[in-house]
Design a protein around this motif. Structure first.
Motif, PDB file in Angstrom:
ATOM      1  N   ASN A  49       6.137 -72.858  41.211  1.00  0.00           N
ATOM      2  CA  ASN A  49       7.588 -72.561  40.966  1.00  0.00           C
ATOM      3  C   ASN A  49       8.014 -73.069  39.632  1.00  0.00           C
ATOM      4  O   ASN A  49       8.760 -72.562  38.905  1.00  0.00           O
ATOM      5  N   SER A  80      14.044 -67.656  38.859  1.00  0.00           N
ATOM      6  CA  SER A  80      14.705 -68.711  40.061  1.00  0.00           C
ATOM      7  C   SER A  80      14.577 -68.126  41.220  1.00  0.00           C
ATOM      8  O   SER A  80      14.406 -68.563  42.493  1.00  0.00           O
ATOM      9  N   ALA A  84      12.316 -68.867  44.983  1.00  0.00           N
ATOM     10  CA  ALA A  84      12.868 -69.013  46.036  1.00  0.00           C
ATOM     11  C   ALA A  84      12.356 -68.406  47.098  1.00  0.00           C
ATOM     12  O   ALA A  84      11.810 -68.541  48.292  1.00  0.00           O
ATOM     13  N   PHE A  88       9.517 -69.502  50.350  1.00  0.00           N
ATOM     14  CA  PHE A  88       9.847 -69.281  51.744  1.00  0.00           C
ATOM     15  C   PHE A  88       8.326 -68.502  52.347  1.00  0.00           C
ATOM     16  O   PHE A  88       7.962 -68.691  53.369  1.00  0.00           O
ATOM     17  N   VAL A 160      17.588 -75.568  41.592  1.00  0.00           N
ATOM     18  CA  VAL A 160      16.244 -75.363  42.311  1.00  0.00           C
ATOM     19  C   VAL A 160      15.395 -76.661  42.438  1.00  0.00           C
ATOM     20  O   VAL A 160      14.820 -76.973  43.426  1.00  0.00           O
ATOM     21  N   GLU A 164      13.926 -78.444  45.827  1.00  0.00           N
ATOM     22  CA  GLU A 164      12.448 -78.488  46.092  1.00  0.00           C
ATOM     23  C   GLU A 164      12.258 -80.000  46.071  1.00  0.00           C
ATOM     24  O   GLU A 164      11.249 -80.259  47.214  1.00  0.00           O
ATOM     25  N   ALA A 206      14.419 -72.536  51.245  1.00  0.00           N
ATOM     26  CA  ALA A 206      14.350 -71.106  50.536  1.00  0.00           C
ATOM     27  C   ALA A 206      15.268 -70.361  51.014  1.00  0.00           C
ATOM     28  O   ALA A 206      15.980 -69.686  50.055  1.00  0.00           O
ATOM     29  N   LEU A 209      18.267 -71.164  48.831  1.00  0.00           N
ATOM     30  CA  LEU A 209      18.135 -70.935  47.301  1.00  0.00           C
ATOM     31  C   LEU A 209      17.926 -69.477  47.065  1.00  0.00           C
ATOM     32  O   LEU A 209      18.659 -68.854  46.141  1.00  0.00           O
ATOM     33  N   ILE A 210      17.825 -68.669  47.938  1.00  0.00           N
ATOM     34  CA  ILE A 210      17.780 -66.864  48.129  1.00  0.00           C
ATOM     35  C   ILE A 210      18.999 -66.555  47.895  1.00  0.00           C
ATOM     36  O   ILE A 210      19.517 -65.682  47.069  1.00  0.00           O
TER      37      ILE A 210
END
Length: 308
Positions: A49, A80, A84, A88, A160, A164, A206, A209-210
């Motif tokens: 990532n 980015s 995500a 996931f 992000v 994380e 995740a 973030l999505i």
């Protein structure tokens, strides 16, 4: 967020995660711990990532062209978003699968103390990465809460990395708890429970973030404070007396498009109107540096006639 500041946090996270991943795989091979293996896969995903975030910054620096006249800055949002999805599918999905498997078919751990030592070292390395991200984010966060910073930031990389690293630290603690309980109770099912908990944690992060990256990809406007500053600085009360309507959109993390129709006072000549527009643009850019692309349309403000 400057590209330099974001890059420093990304490189710190990449370096830490690469070392942690190697150590975890060795520990998983020695002990047979599902929690350790899930954490190793998690660290591999995190390392990849960080690479994607760096690639996004590189692609975003490409000059504007005829096909993309506003440039390529949204590459940072796109990569980015991919981060995500990777978190996931690879991180959360694998940990949940491994956790269920370990609970259904528990296996005794070999040399669990090795796993404990590796996890403690990993926590120390992950703390270094996390504190770097916090230090880089603090000037941008201001007085807002960390959650508000993550929700409102138009720059994707630091939120992000923060999420994380937070997930990695909590995941390491969960893995340590799973291995520790297995050692204390001599029941390997706790290793599977720890693995499953790691998968659930990564899934929640995740999804957050999505949702955030999807919103940025679609195109978010100025923050409420930026919107207030733009409106206040468009008006000078002598030549431009009001904002008729205003629309904004972030073309990239550090480039805001401002389009507005402004009311000019009656009787101004063309040269005076042009000067007023130029001065308004300068005021807005001074107040909101991200407002690099500004289009202003002068008009006479008209109210709807009263109906009898």
């Amino acid at each position: 967020m400057s590209a330099g500041g974001g890059k420093k946090a990304i490189v710190a996270a990449l370096t830490a995660n690469a070392g942690i991943a190697a150590a975890k795989f060795v520990g998983a091979a020695i002990t047979g711990s599902g929690s350790m293996l899930a954490e190793a896969v998690h660290s591999v995903a995190d390392t990849g990532n960080q690479g994607l975030l760096l690639l996004g910054q590189q692609r975003a620096a490409k000059e504007a062209d005829e096909l993309h006249p506003f440039g390529y800055a949204r590459n940072r949002y796109f990569y980015s978003f991919i981060v995500a999805l990777v978190l996931f599918t690879l991180g959360s999905g694998y940990a949940i699968y491994e956790g269920i498997h370990k609970i259904q078919h528990p296996e005794e751990l070999s040399s669990p103390i090795v796993a404990v030592v590796i996890l403690v070292v990993a926590i120390a390395l992950e703390t270094y990465s996390f504190t770097t991200a916090v230090r880089e984010s603090r000037p941008l966060k201001g007085e807002a809460s960390w959650w508000r910073f993550i929700r409102n930031s138009r720059s994707p990389e630091l939120p992000v990395v923060l999420l994380e690293d937070t997930g990695a630290l909590v995941g390491l603690i969960l893995a340590l708890g799973g291995v520790g309980l297995t050692m204390i109770t001599h029941d390997p099912i706790w290793d599977g429970v720890g693995t499953l908990a790691i998968g659930g944690l990564l899934g929640v992060i995740a999804v957050v973030l999505i949702v955030e990256m999807q919103s940025l990809l679609i195109g978010e406007g100025a923050t409420p404070e930026e919107n207030r500053q733009i409106r206040a600085n468009l008006v000078d009360a002598t030549r431009i007396d009001r904002v008729i309507h205003l629309k904004t959109q972030y073309l990239g993390p550090e480039e805001l498009l401002v389009a507005a129709k402004v009311g000019v006072v009656p009787g101004l000549e063309v040269a005076a109107i042009a000067s007023a527009i130029d001065d308004a643009e300068a005021r807005v850019r001074a107040a909101v540096p991200a407002a690099r692309v500004i289009y202003l349309e002068p008009d006479l403000y008209r109210t709807e006639p009263a109906k009898g």
